[in-house]
Design a protein around this motif. Structure first.
Motif, short mmCIF file in Angstrom:
data_model
loop_
_atom_site.label_atom_id
_atom_site.label_comp_id
_atom_site.label_asym_id
_atom_site.label_seq_id
_atom_site.Cartn_x
_atom_site.Cartn_y
_atom_site.Cartn_z
N LEU A 163 18.56 3.16 21.35
CA LEU A 163 18.08 3.10 19.97
C LEU A 163 19.15 2.49 19.10
CD1 LEU A 163 16.43 5.84 21.10
CD2 LEU A 163 15.75 5.85 18.69
N GLY A 164 18.73 1.59 18.21
CA GLY A 164 19.70 0.95 17.33
C GLY A 164 19.38 1.18 15.86
N GLU A 165 18.23 0.67 15.43
CA GLU A 165 17.85 0.74 14.03
C GLU A 165 16.34 0.84 13.93
OE1 GLU A 165 19.11 -2.97 12.18
OE2 GLU A 165 18.91 -3.97 14.11
N ALA A 166 15.84 1.08 12.73
CA ALA A 166 14.41 1.06 12.49
C ALA A 166 14.06 -0.24 11.77
CB ALA A 166 13.99 2.29 11.70
N SER A 167 12.82 -0.38 11.32
CA SER A 167 12.35 -1.66 10.82
C SER A 167 13.23 -2.20 9.70
CB SER A 167 10.90 -1.53 10.34
OG SER A 167 10.82 -0.59 9.28
N ILE A 168 13.37 -1.44 8.63
CA ILE A 168 14.22 -1.85 7.50
C ILE A 168 15.27 -0.78 7.22
CG2 ILE A 168 12.48 -3.33 6.43
CD1 ILE A 168 11.89 -1.01 4.47
N TRP A 169 15.59 0.00 8.24
CA TRP A 169 16.45 1.17 8.07
C TRP A 169 17.53 1.22 9.13
CZ3 TRP A 169 14.36 4.06 4.03
CH2 TRP A 169 12.98 3.95 3.81
N ASN A 170 18.65 1.85 8.78
CA ASN A 170 19.57 2.35 9.79
C ASN A 170 19.16 3.77 10.16
OD1 ASN A 170 21.99 0.44 8.28
ND2 ASN A 170 21.76 0.39 10.49
N LEU A 171 19.56 4.18 11.36
CA LEU A 171 19.27 5.52 11.86
C LEU A 171 20.56 6.35 11.86
CD1 LEU A 171 17.13 4.56 14.98
CD2 LEU A 171 16.27 5.77 12.97
N ALA A 172 20.43 7.63 11.60
CA ALA A 172 21.53 8.58 11.77
C ALA A 172 20.94 9.87 12.30
CB ALA A 172 22.27 8.82 10.46
N PHE A 173 21.73 10.57 13.11
CA PHE A 173 21.27 11.81 13.74
C PHE A 173 22.25 12.93 13.45
CE2 PHE A 173 19.55 8.26 16.13
CZ PHE A 173 18.22 8.62 16.33
N TRP A 174 21.80 14.15 13.69
CA TRP A 174 22.62 15.35 13.53
C TRP A 174 22.56 16.14 14.82
CZ3 TRP A 174 26.30 17.04 10.54
CH2 TRP A 174 26.56 18.40 10.40
N ASP A 175 23.73 16.54 15.34
CA ASP A 175 23.75 17.29 16.60
C ASP A 175 24.08 18.76 16.40
OD1 ASP A 175 26.46 17.37 16.11
OD2 ASP A 175 27.04 16.26 17.91
N GLY A 176 24.06 19.20 15.15
CA GLY A 176 24.37 20.58 14.84
C GLY A 176 25.74 20.79 14.26
N SER A 177 26.63 19.81 14.50
CA SER A 177 27.99 19.93 13.96
C SER A 177 28.54 18.62 13.43
CB SER A 177 28.94 20.46 15.05
OG SER A 177 29.00 19.56 16.14
N ALA A 178 27.90 17.50 13.73
CA ALA A 178 28.43 16.20 13.32
C ALA A 178 27.29 15.22 13.10
CB ALA A 178 29.39 15.66 14.37
N VAL A 179 27.55 14.22 12.27
CA VAL A 179 26.65 13.08 12.11
C VAL A 179 26.87 12.16 13.30
CG1 VAL A 179 25.97 11.16 10.64
CG2 VAL A 179 26.81 13.29 9.60
N VAL A 180 25.79 11.73 13.92
CA VAL A 180 25.86 10.88 15.11
C VAL A 180 25.22 9.53 14.77
CG1 VAL A 180 25.29 10.62 17.54
CG2 VAL A 180 25.72 12.91 16.59
N TRP A 181 25.99 8.47 14.97
CA TRP A 181 25.52 7.11 14.71
C TRP A 181 25.21 6.43 16.04
CZ3 TRP A 181 24.83 6.43 9.64
CH2 TRP A 181 25.61 7.19 8.76
N PRO A 182 24.03 5.81 16.19
CA PRO A 182 23.70 5.17 17.46
C PRO A 182 24.52 3.91 17.69
CG PRO A 182 21.98 4.75 15.84
CD PRO A 182 22.94 5.71 15.20
N GLU A 183 24.90 3.70 18.93
CA GLU A 183 25.64 2.49 19.32
C GLU A 183 24.69 1.53 20.01
OE1 GLU A 183 28.97 3.42 21.77
OE2 GLU A 183 30.23 4.07 20.09
N ALA A 184 24.52 0.36 19.42
CA ALA A 184 23.68 -0.71 19.96
C ALA A 184 23.86 -1.91 19.04
CB ALA A 184 22.22 -0.30 20.01
N PRO A 185 23.54 -3.12 19.50
CA PRO A 185 23.58 -4.26 18.59
C PRO A 185 22.61 -4.04 17.44
CG PRO A 185 23.43 -4.99 20.87
CD PRO A 185 23.18 -3.52 20.88
N MET A 186 23.11 -4.11 16.21
CA MET A 186 22.27 -3.84 15.04
C MET A 186 22.93 -4.40 13.80
SD MET A 186 23.10 0.15 14.12
CE MET A 186 23.25 0.76 15.80
#
Length: 264
Positions: A163-186
């Motif tokens: 997973l990299g990004e959405a249509s007109i958005w960047n993605l960010a996730f939460w793992d319970g203790s930290a913000v997680v940014w996806p690694e992929a060409p984007m």
């Protein structure tokens, strides 16, 4: 005073200026929200334009020239607007080495969706993903396809399942203790960059890693972000549901709002 301003190289654009561009597409841009004629992450917007101009045109415009064009457009409109600065080559379909030109357009301030949003994944890889360039039909086509399946928008997965990004958005996730940014060409979004540097100053943990569909159930939250907003909660990606905590969304908004607004 109109909220709609269109200028070419710091002057009101004429029909003659715009007509050749109606069928052109070799251009890149940056989009921002302006409040009280000031901008968050202005240095990042300028860096984005420099990097893309160097890569696409082999030359850049001085920052002060771009800033002068922004000031001219903002002087002709209200204090709060959405603004897009597009840098294009007048030598469309040509290898001629001509200086790039700049279109600046303003419109009403953006009102982002409140969410939560559901995202359908689709395998898609942007051409020149590091540049915010024009003419990408996928940004509209795939969300429309997702809507026919009962989703709000689309998220992009590359050929390796990342997973990299959405249509007109960047993605960010939460793992319970930290913000997680996806690694992929984007495309690295300006809002994303603002949030990341402010999270560092706030002492909020963050990390980057590859995220595939198999990793989604281990994450406790997800958001999308762009120039409209630093975080809209996501409650589903394909068949994986998230109970995205509001505290995660608030952290992102707090980080973004701690970035000072700067006049061009």
């Amino acid at each position: 005073m109109s909220v709609f301003v269109v200028q070419r190289n710091g002057r009101p654009a004429t029909v003659e200026d715009l007509a050749p561009l109606a069928f052109a597409g070799y251009a890149h841009f940056t989009a921002m929200q302006v409040r009280d004629r000031r901008i968050r992450g202005l240095d990042l917007h300028l860096a984005r334009l420099r990097t893309a101009s160097a890569g696409m045109f082999g030359r850049t415009l001085p920052d002060e020239t771009v800033l002068a064009y922004l000031r001219a457009a903002l002087a002709d409109g209200p204090a709060d607007v959405s603004l897009t600065a597009t840098v294009y080559s007048p030598a469309e379909f040509s290898t001629a080495d001509l200086p790039p030109e700049v279109l600046v357009r303003t419109g009403p301030p953006a009102s982002p969706p409140t969410g939560p949003l559901s995202l359908a994944t689709v395998e898609y890889e942007r051409v020149l993903p590091e540049f915010k360039h024009v003419g990408e039909v996928a940004k509209t086509y795939y969300p429309r396809q997702a809507a026919t399946k009962g989703f709000d928008d689309a998220a992009f997965v590359d050929r390796h399942g990342r997973l990299g990004e959405a249509s007109i958005w960047n993605l960010a996730f939460w793992d319970g203790s930290a913000v997680v940014w996806p690694e992929a060409p984007m495309l690295g979004g300006v809002t994303m960059a603002v949030v990341r540097r402010r999270l560092d100053r706030l002492g909020v943990a963050q990390r980057s890693r590859v995220i595939t569909a198999a990793d989604l159930p281990s994450l406790t939250g997800a958001v999308v972000m762009n120039s409209w907003t630093p975080g809209v909660p996501v409650d589903r990606i394909d068949d994986v549901e998230f109970a995205t905590p509001w505290s995660f969304v608030e952290i992102l908004h707090r980080a973004h709002e701690s970035e000072p607004l700067v006049a061009p």
